[in-house]
Scaffold this motif. Structure first.
Motif, PDB file in Angstrom:
ATOM      1  N   GLY A 228       0.808  -1.217  -0.089  1.00 14.63           N
ATOM      2  CA  GLY A 228      -0.104  -0.223  -0.063  1.00 14.63           C
ATOM      3  C   GLY A 228       0.928   1.368  -0.047  1.00 14.63           C
ATOM      4  N   ALA A 229       0.159   2.307   0.102  1.00 13.38           N
ATOM      5  CA  ALA A 229       0.841   3.595  -0.130  1.00 13.38           C
ATOM      6  C   ALA A 229       0.102   4.820   0.852  1.00 13.38           C
ATOM      7  CB  ALA A 229       0.735   4.166  -1.406  1.00 13.38           C
ATOM      8  N   ALA A 230       0.748   5.774   1.293  1.00 13.15           N
ATOM      9  CA  ALA A 230       0.431   6.540   2.344  1.00 13.15           C
ATOM     10  C   ALA A 230       0.986   7.883   2.273  1.00 13.15           C
ATOM     11  CB  ALA A 230       0.744   5.910   3.961  1.00 13.15           C
ATOM     12  N   ALA A 231       0.261   8.995   2.626  1.00 11.78           N
ATOM     13  CA  ALA A 231       0.399  10.453   2.643  1.00 11.78           C
ATOM     14  C   ALA A 231       0.032  11.156   3.709  1.00 11.78           C
ATOM     15  CB  ALA A 231       0.237  10.901   1.276  1.00 11.78           C
ATOM     16  N   GLU A 232       0.535  12.153   3.947  1.00 11.33           N
ATOM     17  CA  GLU A 232       0.154  13.450   4.798  1.00 11.33           C
ATOM     18  C   GLU A 232      -0.391  14.213   4.013  1.00 11.33           C
ATOM     19  OE1 GLU A 232      -0.622  16.267   7.817  1.00 11.33           O
ATOM     20  OE2 GLU A 232       0.132  16.420   5.838  1.00 11.33           O
ATOM     21  N   TRP A 233      -2.075  14.618   4.105  1.00  8.14           N
ATOM     22  CA  TRP A 233      -2.447  15.188   2.773  1.00  8.14           C
ATOM     23  C   TRP A 233      -2.310  16.732   2.663  1.00  8.14           C
ATOM     24  CZ3 TRP A 233      -6.607  12.693   5.925  1.00  8.14           C
ATOM     25  CH2 TRP A 233      -7.401  13.573   6.696  1.00  8.14           C
ATOM     26  N   THR A 234      -1.643  17.331   3.924  1.00  9.76           N
ATOM     27  CA  THR A 234      -1.374  18.502   3.526  1.00  9.76           C
ATOM     28  C   THR A 234       0.243  18.491   3.302  1.00  9.76           C
ATOM     29  OG1 THR A 234      -0.720  18.794   6.072  1.00  9.76           O
ATOM     30  CG2 THR A 234      -2.875  19.298   5.416  1.00  9.76           C
ATOM     31  N   GLY A 235       0.940  17.613   3.003  1.00  9.20           N
ATOM     32  CA  GLY A 235       2.034  17.633   2.686  1.00  9.20           C
ATOM     33  C   GLY A 235       3.276  17.348   3.928  1.00  9.20           C
ATOM     34  N   GLY A 236       2.693  17.153   4.933  1.00 10.37           N
ATOM     35  CA  GLY A 236       3.862  17.008   6.114  1.00 10.37           C
ATOM     36  C   GLY A 236       4.552  15.584   6.102  1.00 10.37           C
TER      37      GLY A 236
END
Length: 262
Positions: A228-236
Motif C-alpha cells: 500500500g501507499a500513504a501520505a500526509e494530505w497537507t504535505g507534512g
C-alpha cells in the motif's frame, strides 16, 4: 550493517503478548477513567498505563540504547538510531465502551523512519505486523502474508475512518466529504483496524485527522509491507503524524489526493 529486521519483528511480537497480559484485566471491567486536557473527550485508563509500562520495561531490559516514544509516559532519548513508538491502547473510546476494536500499537523507527510496525487486538486474536520484507496477519497463531487490494478505482473503493466529527476544520471536512461522495462505501469506528484492513485487502482507503506519531508510525510498515501507499494530505512528514491517508495502491492514493485537493 543492515539491522536484523526478523529478530526485531519477533521482539515486537513479544511486546504485544506482554502488553496484552497487562491490559486485558482492565477490559470490560468498568475501570476508572481519567480525562486528558484537550479540545475533545480523551479518556485514559489504568489499562493504557499498565500496557505501556510492560512494553517499556521489556525494551529497556533488552535494548537499553533504544529510544522510546509512548503516549502515556513520553520520551526516552535514544543513544542509537532506533526508537520504539508505542500506543498501548489505540482506540480508548472503544476500550471504555467494551468494544473489541481497540488495539495495541508498537513500532520501531530507524534513523527517523518507520521500519517495523505491529497492531495487536488480543480479544479477537488479530495481530498484523510489517517490516521491510513484507506484512503478515496472525490470527490466533495461524500466520499468513497479506497484500493490499490493487486495480481499484475511487468509485469502487471503500473508506474507513474513525469518525466524521474529527474532521473539525472546514477545510478538512470539505476534503473528506469530497472523497466520501466519490467512493462506494464509508465506514466509521475502526480506529487502527482500518489501516490494517487496507493492508489485508479488505478495504481500500483508511484515513484520519490529527494523528500523533504513536497513532500512525506502527501502522505505516504494515501498509507499506503489504504494497500500500500513504501520505500526509497537507504535505507534512508522515512519521510525525498529522492528517494521514493510506490506500491499497499508489494509483488509488493519487486519485484520492487529487479529489481532496479540489
Amino acid at each position: 550493517m543492515t539491522p536484523d529486521w526478523d529478530s526485531l519483528t519477533r521482539f515486537a511480537i513479544a511486546l504485544a503478548y506482554e502488553s496484552a497480559a497487562a491490559i486485558l484485566p482492565y477490559f470490560r471491567r468498568n475501570a476508572e477513567i481519567e480525562v486528558k486536557d484537550g479540545p475533545v473527550w480523551d479518556p485514559v485508563t489504568e489499562g493504557d498505563r499498565a500496557g505501556e509500562r510492560a512494553i517499556r520495561r521489556m525494551i529497556e531490559e533488552r535494548f537499553p540504547d533504544h529510544g522510546i516514544l509512548g503516549e502515556e509516559y513520553g520520551v526516552k532519548e535514544a543513544r542509537s538510531p532506533f526508537t520504539w513508538v508505542l500506543d498501548p491502547v489505540d482506540g480508548t473510546h472503544a476500550f471504555v465502551c467494551g468494544m473489541p476494536t481497540w488495539a495495541t500499537l508498537n513500532g520501531l523507527s530507524y534513523a527517523g523512519r518507520p521500519a517495523v510496525g505491529l497492531m495487536n487486538q488480543p480479544v479477537v486474536g488479530d495481530m498484523f505486523y510489517g517490516n521491510p520484507a513484507g506484512a503478515w496477519h496472525d490470527y490466533r497463531g495461524a500466520t499468513s502474508p497479506i497484500t493490499s487490494r490493487r486495480n481499484v478505482t475511487l468509485e469502487q473503493a471503500s473508506i474507513g475512518t474513525t469518525a466524521p466529527e474529527l474532521y473539525r476544520s472546514t477545510e478538512n471536512q470539505r476534503r473528506f466529504q469530497a472523497l466520501r461522495a466519490r467512493a462506494r462505501l464509508t465506514r466509521y469506528g475502526g480506529d487502527a483496524y482500518f489501516f490494517c484492513m487496507v493492508a489485508a485487502g479488505h478495504i481500500d482507503i483508511a484515513m484520519d485527522c490529527g494523528l500523533q506519531p504513536y497513532d500512525i508510525t506502527p501502522l505505516l510498515p504494515i501498509v507499506a509491507g503489504a504494497g500500500g501507499a500513504a501520505a500526509e494530505w497537507t504535505g507534512g512528514d508522515l512519521a510525525r503524524g498529522g492528517n494521514v491517508i493510506t490506500a491499497g495502491s499508489e494509483a488509488l492514493l493519487a486519485e484520492a489526493l487529487a479529489v481532496m485537493s479540489g
